[in-house]
Design a protein around this motif. Sequence first.
Motif, PDB file in Angstrom:
ATOM      1  N   SER A   1       0.836  -1.198   0.000  1.00 21.85           N
ATOM      2  CA  SER A   1       0.000   0.000   0.000  1.00 21.85           C
ATOM      3  C   SER A   1       0.877   1.257   0.000  1.00 21.85           C
ATOM      4  N   PRO A   2       0.434   2.313  -0.679  1.00 23.02           N
ATOM      5  CA  PRO A   2       1.265   3.524  -0.764  1.00 23.02           C
ATOM      6  C   PRO A   2       1.315   4.286   0.554  1.00 23.02           C
ATOM      7  N   PHE A   3       2.359   5.093   0.698  1.00 26.54           N
ATOM      8  CA  PHE A   3       2.473   5.979   1.849  1.00 26.54           C
ATOM      9  C   PHE A   3       1.643   7.237   1.598  1.00 26.54           C
ATOM     10  N   ARG A   4       0.761   7.562   2.546  1.00 23.74           N
ATOM     11  CA  ARG A   4       0.033   8.835   2.518  1.00 23.74           C
ATOM     12  C   ARG A   4       0.035   9.399   3.935  1.00 23.74           C
ATOM     13  N   PRO A   5       1.198   9.764   4.479  1.00 22.64           N
ATOM     14  CA  PRO A   5       1.302  10.158   5.894  1.00 22.64           C
ATOM     15  C   PRO A   5       0.480  11.389   6.212  1.00 22.64           C
ATOM     16  N   LEU A   6      -0.139  11.374   7.403  1.00 21.68           N
ATOM     17  CA  LEU A   6      -1.037  12.452   7.821  1.00 21.68           C
ATOM     18  C   LEU A   6      -0.478  13.307   8.950  1.00 21.68           C
ATOM     19  N   ASN A   7       0.704  12.973   9.454  1.00 23.09           N
ATOM     20  CA  ASN A   7       1.271  13.757  10.553  1.00 23.09           C
ATOM     21  C   ASN A   7       2.794  13.671  10.506  1.00 23.09           C
ATOM     22  N   PRO A   8       3.482  14.594  11.157  1.00 23.29           N
ATOM     23  CA  PRO A   8       4.951  14.620  11.107  1.00 23.29           C
ATOM     24  C   PRO A   8       5.599  13.340  11.640  1.00 23.29           C
ATOM     25  N   TYR A   9       4.988  12.716  12.649  1.00 24.14           N
ATOM     26  CA  TYR A   9       5.536  11.449  13.153  1.00 24.14           C
ATOM     27  C   TYR A   9       5.594  10.418  12.032  1.00 24.14           C
ATOM     28  N   ALA A  10       4.515  10.301  11.264  1.00 26.43           N
ATOM     29  CA  ALA A  10       4.487   9.346  10.163  1.00 26.43           C
ATOM     30  C   ALA A  10       5.554   9.674   9.123  1.00 26.43           C
ATOM     31  N   VAL A  11       5.739  10.956   8.838  1.00 25.18           N
ATOM     32  CA  VAL A  11       6.780  11.367   7.895  1.00 25.18           C
ATOM     33  C   VAL A  11       8.151  10.937   8.396  1.00 25.18           C
ATOM     34  N   SER A  12       8.389  11.100   9.695  1.00 25.38           N
ATOM     35  CA  SER A  12       9.686  10.699  10.259  1.00 25.38           C
ATOM     36  C   SER A  12       9.903   9.200  10.140  1.00 25.38           C
ATOM     37  N   LYS A  13       8.820   8.429  10.211  1.00 23.38           N
ATOM     38  CA  LYS A  13       8.937   6.979  10.090  1.00 23.38           C
ATOM     39  C   LYS A  13       9.163   6.550   8.641  1.00 23.38           C
ATOM     40  N   VAL A  14       8.613   7.306   7.695  1.00 21.35           N
ATOM     41  CA  VAL A  14       8.943   7.063   6.283  1.00 21.35           C
ATOM     42  C   VAL A  14      10.437   7.283   6.067  1.00 21.35           C
ATOM     43  N   ALA A  15      10.958   8.374   6.620  1.00 20.03           N
ATOM     44  CA  ALA A  15      12.386   8.662   6.494  1.00 20.03           C
ATOM     45  C   ALA A  15      13.227   7.554   7.126  1.00 20.03           C
ATOM     46  N   GLN A  16      12.795   7.057   8.290  1.00 15.96           N
ATOM     47  CA  GLN A  16      13.524   5.969   8.947  1.00 15.96           C
ATOM     48  C   GLN A  16      13.571   4.737   8.051  1.00 15.96           C
ATOM     49  N   GLU A  17      12.446   4.408   7.444  1.00 16.47           N
ATOM     50  CA  GLU A  17      12.409   3.251   6.542  1.00 16.47           C
ATOM     51  C   GLU A  17      13.359   3.432   5.368  1.00 16.47           C
ATOM     52  N   MET A  18      13.330   4.609   4.766  1.00 12.36           N
ATOM     53  CA  MET A  18      14.165   4.852   3.588  1.00 12.36           C
ATOM     54  C   MET A  18      15.651   4.795   3.942  1.00 12.36           C
ATOM     55  N   LEU A  19      15.998   5.284   5.116  1.00 12.77           N
ATOM     56  CA  LEU A  19      17.392   5.173   5.561  1.00 12.77           C
ATOM     57  C   LEU A  19      17.795   3.704   5.731  1.00 12.77           C
ATOM     58  N   ALA A  20      16.917   2.930   6.374  1.00 20.06           N
ATOM     59  CA  ALA A  20      17.215   1.513   6.571  1.00 20.06           C
ATOM     60  C   ALA A  20      17.367   0.804   5.228  1.00 20.06           C
ATOM     61  N   LEU A  21      16.484   1.115   4.292  1.00 16.91           N
ATOM     62  CA  LEU A  21      16.566   0.509   2.961  1.00 16.91           C
ATOM     63  C   LEU A  21      17.852   0.919   2.250  1.00 16.91           C
ATOM     64  N   GLN A  22      18.210   2.190   2.370  1.00 13.65           N
ATOM     65  CA  GLN A  22      19.437   2.666   1.732  1.00 13.65           C
ATOM     66  C   GLN A  22      20.672   1.937   2.260  1.00 13.65           C
ATOM     67  N   PHE A  23      20.724   1.728   3.585  1.00 14.03           N
ATOM     68  CA  PHE A  23      21.886   1.045   4.153  1.00 14.03           C
ATOM     69  C   PHE A  23      21.910  -0.429   3.763  1.00 14.03           C
ATOM     70  N   TYR A  24      20.771  -1.005   3.512  1.00 16.28           N
ATOM     71  CA  TYR A  24      20.716  -2.375   2.983  1.00 16.28           C
ATOM     72  C   TYR A  24      21.211  -2.420   1.546  1.00 16.28           C
ATOM     73  N   LEU A  25      20.683  -1.540   0.708  1.00 13.04           N
ATOM     74  CA  LEU A  25      21.020  -1.560  -0.709  1.00 13.04           C
ATOM     75  C   LEU A  25      22.449  -1.106  -0.980  1.00 13.04           C
ATOM     76  N   ALA A  26      22.867  -0.027  -0.334  1.00 11.92           N
ATOM     77  CA  ALA A  26      24.169   0.563  -0.635  1.00 11.92           C
ATOM     78  C   ALA A  26      25.322  -0.094   0.107  1.00 11.92           C
ATOM     79  N   HIS A  27      25.041  -0.605   1.305  1.00 13.46           N
ATOM     80  CA  HIS A  27      26.131  -1.102   2.149  1.00 13.46           C
ATOM     81  C   HIS A  27      25.991  -2.566   2.546  1.00 13.46           C
ATOM     82  N   GLY A  28      24.881  -3.202   2.168  1.00 12.05           N
ATOM     83  CA  GLY A  28      24.709  -4.620   2.491  1.00 12.05           C
ATOM     84  C   GLY A  28      24.428  -4.899   3.942  1.00 12.05           C
ATOM     85  N   LEU A  29      23.960  -3.894   4.704  1.00  8.78           N
ATOM     86  CA  LEU A  29      23.597  -4.158   6.098  1.00  8.78           C
ATOM     87  C   LEU A  29      22.421  -5.129   6.149  1.00  8.78           C
ATOM     88  N   ASP A  30      22.425  -5.977   7.158  1.00  2.99           N
ATOM     89  CA  ASP A  30      21.372  -6.983   7.345  1.00  2.99           C
ATOM     90  C   ASP A  30      20.191  -6.317   8.048  1.00  2.99           C
TER      91      ASP A  30
END
Length: 335
Positions: free
Chosen positions: A158-187
Motif C-alpha cells: 500500500s502507498p504511503f500517505r502520511p497524515l502527521n509529522p511522526y508518520a513522515v519521520s517513520k517514512v524517512a527511517q524506513e528509507m534510511l534503513a533501505l538505503q543502508f541495505y542496498l548501498a552497504h549490504g547491512l542486514d
Amino acid sequence: MIPFKLQRPVYNTKVLVGKFMTKILITGAGGFVGTHLIRSLLTDNQNEIFAAVYKSTSDITTLIPQDHIKEGDLTNYSFAQELIKSTSPDIIYHLAALSVVHNSVERATAVINGNTTISYNLLESTRLFAPQARFLAICSANVYGLVNPNELPIKETSPFRPLNPYAVSKVAQEMLALQFYLAHGLDVVILRPFNHTGTGQTTDFVIPALAKQFVQVERGIDSCVKVGNCDTTRDFTDVSDMVSAYMLAAKFGKSGEVYNIGSGIGYTVQQILDIFGSFLSHPVTIELDENRVRSSDVPVLIADASKFRALTHWEPKIKLEHTLRDVYNYWKEQT
C-alpha cells in the motif's frame, strides 16, 4: 513502500551456542515496549542484553546489570558510535524514537529531525563498527496514513500517505534503513507494527488514557470519560504478542524485506469504550472533548500481516478484552 523485488543476498544472524552469548542491543529500552522486550529476551539465558536509554518511563535496572545500560542521546553521533563499539551487538532492536503522534504536529521539526537523525546515526555506526549485526528497523503503520476503503486490510505494498509529522519521520527511517541495505549490504529487516498496548504504557496513548479515566469515574474522582473521535478504527495487539513478533523477525526475517505486524481485526474507539464500560457496575457518561479531536488522525488502520505470518507462523494469542482488563487493573493499582 518497496516497489520492486530486492535481489541482494540474505545476511543471516550469527548463531551462538555453548559458552558464547548472543549480544543484543535495544535502543529506547527504557520505554514501554523496550521493557517488555527485555523480559521476553531474558527467557533465553544465552542472550546478553544491552540497553540504550535517553529517558526511561520504567525501571530496567532490576532486569539487566547497570553496566549494560548505556545512557545518552542518540541524536549525538559520538554517543551512537561509542554505543555500537562498546556493545558489539549481533542483533539490534531499534525502538528509540519520539513516538507520540498527537504531539508531533506541534513539535513537527523536532520529531522529524530527531527521529531521522537517530536512525542515521545508529545505521552509520552499525555500518562502521558492527557490519555483521542484524538490524531490526521498527517503524510504524502510521506511514500508510490516509488509506482508501478498498485498500483494507493494509498490505505492505500500500502507498504511503502520511497524515502527521511522526508518520513522515517513520517514512524517512524506513528509507534510511533501505538505503543502508542496498548501498552497504547491512542486514536490515523493516517492521511496520500496528497499534499495540498493555501494562506500563503511558496515558499519551488511547488505551491507557481511557483506562485511567474509567478508573477515576469508578472511584468518584471524575464524573465522565472525555473522548475525541469515537469512529477512529485501530488494529490493537497486546504488547507481549508484539515483542514475540519482533523476536521472530530477528530470527526469520529476510534482509531488505518489510513486514506488517498486527492482528487483522479493527476496533473503533467506541467499541473500546463499550468494553471498558462493561468492567464497571454502573453506566458511565461519555463526553466529547473537542480538544481531543485530532485533525491529523489516521481514520482506519487494519493490518494484513499474512506475509509475516506465512514466514514465521506468528499469531497473536491474547484477546483484546483480556488486554484491556489488564490495563484497567494496572491503572486501578496506579490511581
